[in-house]
Design an enzyme around this catalytic site. Structure first.
Site, mmCIF file in Angstrom:
data_model
loop_
_atom_site.group_PDB
_atom_site.id
_atom_site.type_symbol
_atom_site.label_atom_id
_atom_site.label_comp_id
_atom_site.label_asym_id
_atom_site.label_seq_id
_atom_site.Cartn_x
_atom_site.Cartn_y
_atom_site.Cartn_z
ATOM 1 N N THR A 20 23.783 -32.516 -1.742
ATOM 2 C CA THR A 20 23.933 -31.722 -0.518
ATOM 3 C C THR A 20 23.974 -30.227 -0.785
ATOM 4 O OG1 THR A 20 25.117 -33.462 0.622
ATOM 5 C CG2 THR A 20 25.550 -31.257 1.398
ATOM 6 N N SER A 65 22.159 -38.072 -4.863
ATOM 7 C CA SER A 65 22.839 -38.801 -5.943
ATOM 8 C C SER A 65 22.879 -40.309 -5.713
ATOM 9 C CB SER A 65 24.240 -38.242 -6.200
ATOM 10 O OG SER A 65 25.143 -38.710 -5.249
ATOM 11 N N THR A 96 27.638 -35.637 -4.226
ATOM 12 C CA THR A 96 29.007 -36.151 -4.341
ATOM 13 C C THR A 96 29.064 -37.682 -4.348
ATOM 14 O OG1 THR A 96 29.271 -36.034 -1.947
ATOM 15 C CG2 THR A 96 30.057 -34.152 -3.229
ATOM 16 N N ASP A 97 28.057 -38.326 -3.740
ATOM 17 C CA ASP A 97 28.175 -39.776 -3.525
ATOM 18 C C ASP A 97 28.402 -40.566 -4.815
ATOM 19 O OD1 ASP A 97 27.932 -39.351 -0.854
ATOM 20 O OD2 ASP A 97 25.844 -39.984 -0.704
ATOM 21 N N THR A 284 42.117 -53.409 -10.780
ATOM 22 C CA THR A 284 42.770 -53.653 -9.492
ATOM 23 C C THR A 284 42.002 -53.023 -8.334
ATOM 24 O OG1 THR A 284 44.745 -53.300 -8.143
ATOM 25 C CG2 THR A 284 44.337 -51.678 -9.876
ATOM 26 N N CYS A 286 43.582 -51.879 -5.869
ATOM 27 C CA CYS A 286 44.451 -50.790 -5.402
ATOM 28 C C CYS A 286 43.905 -49.470 -5.923
ATOM 29 C CB CYS A 286 45.871 -50.965 -5.915
ATOM 30 S SG CYS A 286 46.665 -52.445 -5.314
HETATM 31 N N1 ASP Z 1 23.980 -37.802 -0.304
HETATM 32 C C1 ASP Z 1 24.462 -36.638 -1.011
HETATM 33 C C2 ASP Z 1 24.397 -36.928 -2.494
HETATM 34 O O1 ASP Z 1 25.270 -37.560 -3.016
HETATM 35 C C3 ASP Z 1 25.846 -36.317 -0.585
HETATM 36 C C4 ASP Z 1 26.445 -35.115 -1.250
HETATM 37 O O2 ASP Z 1 25.885 -34.450 -2.089
HETATM 38 O O3 ASP Z 1 27.575 -34.795 -0.881
HETATM 39 O O4 ASP Z 1 23.457 -36.540 -3.128
#
Ligand code: ASP
Length: 353
Positions: A20, A65, A96-97, A284, A286
Site C-alpha cells: 500500500t 504482499s 502489511t498483509d 496455541t 490464543c
Molecule cells: N494489500 C496490501 C499488501 O499487503 C496491504 C498493505 O500494504 O497494507 O500489499
C-alpha cells in the site's frame, strides 16, 4: 577533537518490494495498484534530509504482499546478501498483509546478519494526506542508521517498525486491518519505541555470534500446512491432510495451553504421521501465551503421540521456521529438536512446554 577520527556517512539500502505504501488509485476501477519507487520518493522529500546515504532497490514489478512467496523471500535474501558488505543497514518496504511472514522467514534465512533489517509499510498510501507511511519510513531509516560509540549498529536483527514501535520480526502479527497500529508482538515487548526520544529495550536486543559469519540461506521448502482445530473438525479432512505424501510439516493450532479434543482418530493420525517422518508442531490459537502440553491431559496426549511444542511462537513464525528447517536437509528428529529451540529470538522456552 581528534582530527584523525572520522565517522563515515552511514549507508542504508531501501528495498521497495511493494504494498500500500507505494500504491496509487486506478482512476477507472478505483482499486489500489502498485506504483514505482520514484512515485514513492517524490512524496517523501524528507529522504534527502537524512545524514546518511540512502540507496534504493526496487522489485520489478512491485508486489502486493498477498502475492509474496518463498521464491520472493529468496530474492530479498539475494539483494541483502549482495549489498551486505556495502551498506550499514536495510529498510524493506513491504505490504502489511504478509509482512509478519516475510519478517519471520528472513529472521532465519539471514542467519547471523549483524546489521539492521527493518521492514515497514503503511495502511494508507504515501500520496494520501493522512498517510502513516511517512512516519513509518522516516523512523525505520532513523532506527537502521543508529550506531553506538564503538560503531556497532544498535539493531542487529530482522525487525518490523510500525506506529511508534519496533518489534522483533519473528514475533510480529498483523492485528488490525484498519488501525494505524497494525502490528503487535503479543509475547515480547517492543525492541524500541519512538516518542520524542527513541527508547531501546537493550536487554532483549539480539547480538550476532561474532565467531560465526553472516550466512544467507536461499532455499525454503513449502511442504507445510497449518490446521486450526475447532469442535467438530472432520476426521476425513484431517486424515487426508495427515496422510498426504506432499506434507512434511503440520502446524496444529490448538486450544488454550496446547490442548486438543480427546479423539482417538486424531491421536492415531498424529502418531502415524510422526512415524512416517512428518513433524507436527503445537501452536496455541490464543494470541498471547504459550503452549504447555504437560498442563492438561488433553495436551499431554498430543505430546505422547509425538507432537512437539511450538512454545510461544506465532503461527507465521512456526510455518516459516518449518519451511526453513526442511530446506536444510535435516532428518525429522533434528527438525523436531530445532523447532523446540530458540534459533533467532523467536520463542521463549518455559518449564512445562
Ligand atoms: N494489500 C496490501 C499488501 O499487503 C496491504 C498493505 O500494504 O497494507 O500489499
Amino acid at each position: 577533537m581528534n582530527s584523525n577520527f572520522t565517522v563515515h556517512k552511514r549507508k542504508i539500502l531501501l528495498i521497495y518490494t511493494g504494498g500500500t505504501i507505494g500504491m496509487i488509485k486506478n482512476p477507472e476501477s478505483g482499486a489500489l495498484e502498485s506504483f514505482d519507487f520514484e512515485h514513492l520518493s517524490r512524496h517523501l522529500p524528507e529522504l534527502a534530509e537524512f545524514d546518511c546515504d540512502i540507496q534504493a532497490y526496487q522489485f520489478n514489478p512491485p508486489v502486493d504482499s498477498s502475492d509474496m512467496s518463498p521464491a520472493l523471500w529468496c530474492d530479498i535474501v539475494r539483494v541483502v546478501s549482495d549489498f551486505h558488505p556495502l551498506v550499514d543497514g536495510f529498510v524493506i518496504l513491504h505490504g502489511t498483509d504478509t509482512m509478519a511472514y516475510t519478517a519471520s522467514a528472513l529472521s532465519f534465512m539471514l542467519e547471523n546478519i549483524g546489521k539492521p533489517v527493518i521492514l515497514t509499510g503503511s495502511q494508507l498510501p504515501i500520496g494520501v494526506l493522512r498517510t502513516d507511511g511517512r512516519e513509518n519510513i522516516i523512523n525505520a531509516i532513523e532506527l537502521a542508521a543508529q550506531f553506538d560509540e564503538h560503531g556497532n549498529p544498535l539493531i542487529q536483527e530482522v525487525a518490523v517498525y510500525f506506529d511508534q514501535k519496533l518489534l522483533r520480526g519473528n514475533r510480529t502479527t498483523k492485528c488490525s486491518a484498519d488501525n494505524f497500529s497494525a502490528f503487535t508482538s503479543y509475547n515480547l515487548e517492543p525492541l524500541a519505541t519512538t516518542g520524542i526520544n527513541i527508547k531501546y529495550n537493550f536487554p532483549i536486543l539480539l547480538r550476532p555470534d561474532k565467531s560465526a559469519p553472516f550466512t544467507p540461506h536461499f532455499h525454503m521448502d513449502a511442504s507445510v500446512i497449518a490446521i486450526t482445530l475447532f469442535p467438530g473438525i472432520s476426521q476425513r479432512i484431517i486424515q487426508h491432510v495427515f496422510d498426504s505424501e506432499d506434507v512434511k510439516g503440520i502446524v496444529l493450532r490448538t486450544f488454550g495451553a496446547g490442548n486438543a479434543p480427546r479423539l482417538q482418530w486424531l491421536l492415531d493420525a498424529v502418531r502415524k504421521a510422526t512415524l512416517k517422518g512428518k513433524v507436527v508442531v503445537n501452536i496455541t490459537q490464543c494470541q498471547q501465551g504459550t503452549v504447555q502440553m504437560g498442563m492438561y491431559a488433553t495436551g499431554d496426549q498430543l505430546r505422547k503421540a509425538g507432537v512437539v511444542s511450538g512454545h510461544d511462537m506465532t503461527v507465521e513464525c512456526a510455518v516459516t521456521k518449518l519451511m526453513f528447517l526442511f530446506a536444510q536437509n535435516l532428518n525429522a528428529d533434528d527438525v523436531r529438536r530445532l523447532m523446540e529451540q530458540n534459533l533467532a529470538g523467536e520463542l521463549t522456552v518455559g518449564e512445562l512446554s
